[in-house]
Structures are given as C-alpha cells and as structure tokens.
Design an enzyme around this catalytic site. Structure first.
Site, PDB file in Angstrom:
ATOM      1  N   ASN A  37     -26.000 -18.632 -13.043  1.00 44.03           N
ATOM      2  CA  ASN A  37     -26.643 -19.072 -11.878  1.00 44.03           C
ATOM      3  C   ASN A  37     -27.491 -18.036 -11.254  1.00 44.03           C
ATOM      4  O   ASN A  37     -27.058 -16.964 -10.637  1.00 44.03           O
ATOM      5  CB  ASN A  37     -25.138 -19.348 -10.971  1.00 44.03           C
ATOM      6  CG  ASN A  37     -25.469 -19.967  -9.625  1.00 44.03           C
ATOM      7  OD1 ASN A  37     -26.247 -19.535  -9.043  1.00 44.03           O
ATOM      8  ND2 ASN A  37     -24.771 -20.938  -9.008  1.00 44.03           N
TER       9      ASN A  37
ATOM     10  N   LYS B   6     -26.407 -16.680  -7.661  1.00 47.05           N
ATOM     11  CA  LYS B   6     -25.183 -15.710  -7.758  1.00 47.05           C
ATOM     12  C   LYS B   6     -26.171 -14.345  -8.280  1.00 47.05           C
ATOM     13  O   LYS B   6     -25.895 -13.239  -7.622  1.00 47.05           O
ATOM     14  CB  LYS B   6     -24.354 -15.821  -8.829  1.00 47.05           C
ATOM     15  CG  LYS B   6     -23.242 -17.072  -8.452  1.00 47.05           C
ATOM     16  CD  LYS B   6     -22.276 -17.269  -9.544  1.00 47.05           C
ATOM     17  CE  LYS B   6     -21.372 -18.396  -9.271  1.00 47.05           C
ATOM     18  NZ  LYS B   6     -20.406 -18.372 -10.452  1.00 47.05           N
TER      19      LYS B   6
ATOM     20  N   ASP C  48     -16.271 -16.985 -10.211  1.00 47.36           N
ATOM     21  CA  ASP C  48     -16.152 -18.386 -10.322  1.00 47.36           C
ATOM     22  C   ASP C  48     -15.805 -18.758  -8.745  1.00 47.36           C
ATOM     23  O   ASP C  48     -15.180 -17.939  -8.055  1.00 47.36           O
ATOM     24  CB  ASP C  48     -14.717 -18.884 -10.867  1.00 47.36           C
ATOM     25  CG  ASP C  48     -14.880 -20.304 -11.304  1.00 47.36           C
ATOM     26  OD1 ASP C  48     -15.878 -20.713 -11.976  1.00 47.36           O
ATOM     27  OD2 ASP C  48     -14.006 -21.031 -10.970  1.00 47.36           O
TER      28      ASP C  48
ATOM     29  N   GLY D  81     -27.373 -24.006  -3.931  1.00 49.34           N
ATOM     30  CA  GLY D  81     -26.119 -24.652  -3.845  1.00 49.34           C
ATOM     31  C   GLY D  81     -25.723 -25.561  -2.518  1.00 49.34           C
ATOM     32  O   GLY D  81     -26.249 -26.084  -1.887  1.00 49.34           O
TER      33      GLY D  81
ATOM     34  N   ASP E 135     -24.980 -24.089   0.301  1.00 52.37           N
ATOM     35  CA  ASP E 135     -25.239 -23.294   1.755  1.00 52.37           C
ATOM     36  C   ASP E 135     -26.056 -24.188   2.832  1.00 52.37           C
ATOM     37  O   ASP E 135     -25.488 -24.111   4.062  1.00 52.37           O
ATOM     38  CB  ASP E 135     -26.467 -22.446   1.387  1.00 52.37           C
ATOM     39  CG  ASP E 135     -25.474 -21.098   0.744  1.00 52.37           C
ATOM     40  OD1 ASP E 135     -24.528 -20.952   0.927  1.00 52.37           O
ATOM     41  OD2 ASP E 135     -26.261 -20.278   0.154  1.00 52.37           O
TER      42      ASP E 135
ATOM     43  N   LYS F 277     -25.786 -13.786   5.844  1.00 56.19           N
ATOM     44  CA  LYS F 277     -24.708 -14.445   4.735  1.00 56.19           C
ATOM     45  C   LYS F 277     -23.876 -13.498   4.045  1.00 56.19           C
ATOM     46  O   LYS F 277     -22.595 -13.125   4.228  1.00 56.19           O
ATOM     47  CB  LYS F 277     -25.294 -15.262   3.707  1.00 56.19           C
ATOM     48  CG  LYS F 277     -24.349 -15.804   2.874  1.00 56.19           C
ATOM     49  CD  LYS F 277     -24.920 -16.728   1.923  1.00 56.19           C
ATOM     50  CE  LYS F 277     -23.965 -17.266   0.819  1.00 56.19           C
ATOM     51  NZ  LYS F 277     -24.609 -17.782  -0.254  1.00 56.19           N
TER      52      LYS F 277
ATOM     53  N   ARG G 178     -18.509 -14.268  -1.384  1.00 58.06           N
ATOM     54  CA  ARG G 178     -18.797 -13.358  -2.365  1.00 58.06           C
ATOM     55  C   ARG G 178     -19.040 -11.855  -1.913  1.00 58.06           C
ATOM     56  O   ARG G 178     -18.616 -10.850  -2.250  1.00 58.06           O
ATOM     57  CB  ARG G 178     -20.419 -13.786  -2.985  1.00 58.06           C
ATOM     58  CG  ARG G 178     -20.805 -13.039  -4.302  1.00 58.06           C
ATOM     59  CD  ARG G 178     -21.688 -13.934  -4.727  1.00 58.06           C
ATOM     60  NE  ARG G 178     -21.294 -15.064  -5.432  1.00 58.06           N
ATOM     61  CZ  ARG G 178     -21.495 -16.391  -4.897  1.00 58.06           C
ATOM     62  NH1 ARG G 178     -22.244 -16.475  -3.897  1.00 58.06           N
ATOM     63  NH2 ARG G 178     -20.902 -17.323  -5.254  1.00 58.06           N
TER      64      ARG G 178
HETATM   65  P1  ITT Z   1     -21.708 -19.475 -13.643  1.00 58.66           P
HETATM   66  O1  ITT Z   1     -20.241 -19.989 -14.224  1.00 58.66           O
HETATM   67  O2  ITT Z   1     -22.809 -19.305 -14.898  1.00 58.66           O
HETATM   68  O3  ITT Z   1     -21.493 -18.133 -13.150  1.00 58.66           O
HETATM   69  P2  ITT Z   1     -21.803 -22.016 -12.129  1.00 58.66           P
HETATM   70  O4  ITT Z   1     -22.895 -22.249 -11.229  1.00 58.66           O
HETATM   71  O5  ITT Z   1     -21.356 -22.819 -13.268  1.00 58.66           O
HETATM   72  O6  ITT Z   1     -22.412 -20.642 -12.735  1.00 58.66           O
HETATM   73  P3  ITT Z   1     -19.164 -21.690 -10.714  1.00 58.66           P
HETATM   74  O7  ITT Z   1     -18.576 -22.362 -11.817  1.00 58.66           O
HETATM   75  O8  ITT Z   1     -18.515 -20.741 -10.088  1.00 58.66           O
HETATM   76  O9  ITT Z   1     -20.807 -21.143 -11.554  1.00 58.66           O
HETATM   77  O10 ITT Z   1     -19.694 -22.914  -9.843  1.00 58.66           O
HETATM   78  C1  ITT Z   1     -19.882 -22.635  -8.503  1.00 58.66           C
HETATM   79  C2  ITT Z   1     -20.691 -23.629  -7.805  1.00 58.66           C
HETATM   80  O11 ITT Z   1     -20.346 -23.557  -6.385  1.00 58.66           O
HETATM   81  C3  ITT Z   1     -22.111 -23.262  -7.817  1.00 58.66           C
HETATM   82  O12 ITT Z   1     -22.721 -23.908  -8.964  1.00 58.66           O
HETATM   83  C4  ITT Z   1     -22.470 -23.608  -6.268  1.00 58.66           C
HETATM   84  O13 ITT Z   1     -22.790 -25.011  -6.403  1.00 58.66           O
HETATM   85  C5  ITT Z   1     -21.383 -23.495  -5.528  1.00 58.66           C
HETATM   86  N1  ITT Z   1     -21.418 -22.067  -4.876  1.00 58.66           N
HETATM   87  C6  ITT Z   1     -20.544 -21.144  -5.195  1.00 58.66           C
HETATM   88  N2  ITT Z   1     -21.021 -20.186  -4.478  1.00 58.66           N
HETATM   89  C7  ITT Z   1     -21.920 -20.566  -3.433  1.00 58.66           C
HETATM   90  C8  ITT Z   1     -22.528 -19.899  -2.531  1.00 58.66           C
HETATM   91  O14 ITT Z   1     -22.528 -18.993  -2.017  1.00 58.66           O
HETATM   92  N3  ITT Z   1     -23.492 -20.742  -1.842  1.00 58.66           N
HETATM   93  C9  ITT Z   1     -23.800 -22.159  -2.183  1.00 58.66           C
HETATM   94  N4  ITT Z   1     -22.914 -22.843  -3.020  1.00 58.66           N
HETATM   95  C10 ITT Z   1     -22.135 -22.065  -3.876  1.00 58.66           C
END
Ligand code: ITT
Length: 208
Positions: A15, A18, A78, A164, A166, A186, A192
C-alpha cells in the site's frame, strides 16, 4: 539506547499510502520494500491482530528463503476504518470493501450512501502493527502494538491529502477531514502514528 537507527526492516506492504506514512513517521528506520516478485501476503483472519501477525510472519518466512539482504525484522500493518452505524465495518475488510469500484472517491461515496439518514456517524481508524524479528539479528518473539483515532464520518468526500478513507474521516477536535488536513497534523494523532509511537518504545526497550 535512544535511537532506532540503523534498524533495517522489511516493510511487508504494497500500500503506497502506508509506505509514505511509515517513512515519515519512522524516519530513522531503514525500510526495505516488499519486492514486486514476492508473493501477495494472505490476510485471512477475523481481527486486525491476526492479519498483522499473519502478514509479518508470512513475509519473514519468505524473506528467510529468498530475501537478498540481512535485515533486523519484518514490519506489517493491518488497519481499517470502523463505523459504528455499520456494526464496526468495513473494519478488517476495509481494503476489500467495494473493491470493484474504480477509485477511492467512488468507494467513499458508496460507504457514505450506506448510512441511513440521521445515523450515528461515529467512526475510528485502527492500526495494528506486527514486528517479526529475524533470527540471529534481533531477540524475541513476534509482537503487536496498536493505535486508534476516534472521529466521525463527513457528509462528502473532502480533500486530496492522505489516501483511502482519509477524505471522509473527521478526527475528533477538528472540522476538516484527514483528506483536508496536512500530513503533519495527521501524524500527530492518527492511528498509525500512535501505533508507531508504541512500536518505537517497544523496540527501544528490546535493544538494551
Ligand atoms: P497491505 O496489506 O499490502 O499493507 P492493504 O491496503 O491491503 O495493504 P489492509 O489490508 O491493512 O492493507 O487494508 C487497510 C485499508 O484500510 C487500506 O487499504 C485503506 O483503504 C484503509 N486505511 C488504513 N489506514 C488508512 C489511513 O491512514 N487512511 C485512510 N485509509 C486507511
């Protein structure tokens, strides 16, 4: 020990949002990115904790067999958005929610449209980090730390900062969404940022 430098850590995530945040929140760590040819990491658990550990341990196992460089450990995240009026959803399914829609703007509008008129708009972002030490480089078992930020859902997608969900999340104490607030704000209060602060303390304690 007061610094995490020069801790070298594989960041088990694809991601991009992240990745950017971790390099800003933990600037003294040297992150090795999850290679494009490495497998996707399964996340089949029912809870953030399960998935964070599953990703960290899966990535560590792969790295031990295929990784090119010596690293101290593997970090996985996660996270997700939990909305009270949606019984805590999308929660652990945040990455998969309405994934057939082409953009996060569409997905955010879709999520907002699921809330009945007059619904409780309370929500929180949750982040669980799992750190899996590399044998011989760092002592101890894999562990998790977590952070959360309380807030509410906006009535529309607002702002282009962050990633995402946000643009639809307003942290308590502010009028703007995380999409409107600059990243340095933020980073003072996000899920996070709080999890990273706990990770730093835990890693520093393990370095003595
Ligand atoms: P990885 O597993 O490869 O790390 P992922 O996007 O699949 O990536 P997750 O399964 O943890 O990761 O999903 C978390 C989702 O939640 C992410 O795709 C975003 O849509 C949302 N998310 C998490 N943290 C966020 C943030 O700080 N701001 C906005 N959306 C966030």
């Amino acid at each position: 020990m007061t610094s995490l430098s020069p801790l070298k850590v594989v960041l088990a995530s694809r991601n991009a949002g992240k990745l950017r945040e971790f390099s800003e929140l933990l600037p003294e760590m040297h992150f090795v990115l999850w290679p494009p040819h490495a497998p996707d990491l399964p996340e089949t658990g029912a809870f953030f904790q399960d998935n964070a550990l599953q990703k960290a341990e899966g990535a560590r196992a792969w790295w031990l067999d295929h990784g090119g460089s010596l690293v101290d450990g593997v970090l996985a995240d996660d996270s997700g958005l939990c909305v009270d009026a949606l019984w805590g959803g999308p929660g652990v399914l945040s990455a998969r929610f309405a994934a057939d829609l082409p953009t996060y703007r569409d997905r955010n509008h879709h999520l907002l449209a699921m809330l009945p008129e007059g619904a409780d708009r309370a929500a929180r972002f949750v982040c669980v980090l799992a750190f899996a030490p590399m044998p011989g480089r760092w002592q101890g078992e894999p562990f998790i730390v977590s952070g959360a930020v309380e807030g509410s859902l906006a009535f529309d997608h607002r702002g282009e900062h962050g990633f995402g969900y946000d643009p639809i999340f307003i942290p308590d104490g502010y009028d703007q969404t995380f999409g409107e607030l600059p990243s340095d704000i933020k980073h003072t209060l996000s899920h996070r940022a709080r999890a990273c602060a706990a990770l730093r303390i835990r890693l520093l304690a393990g370095r003595d």
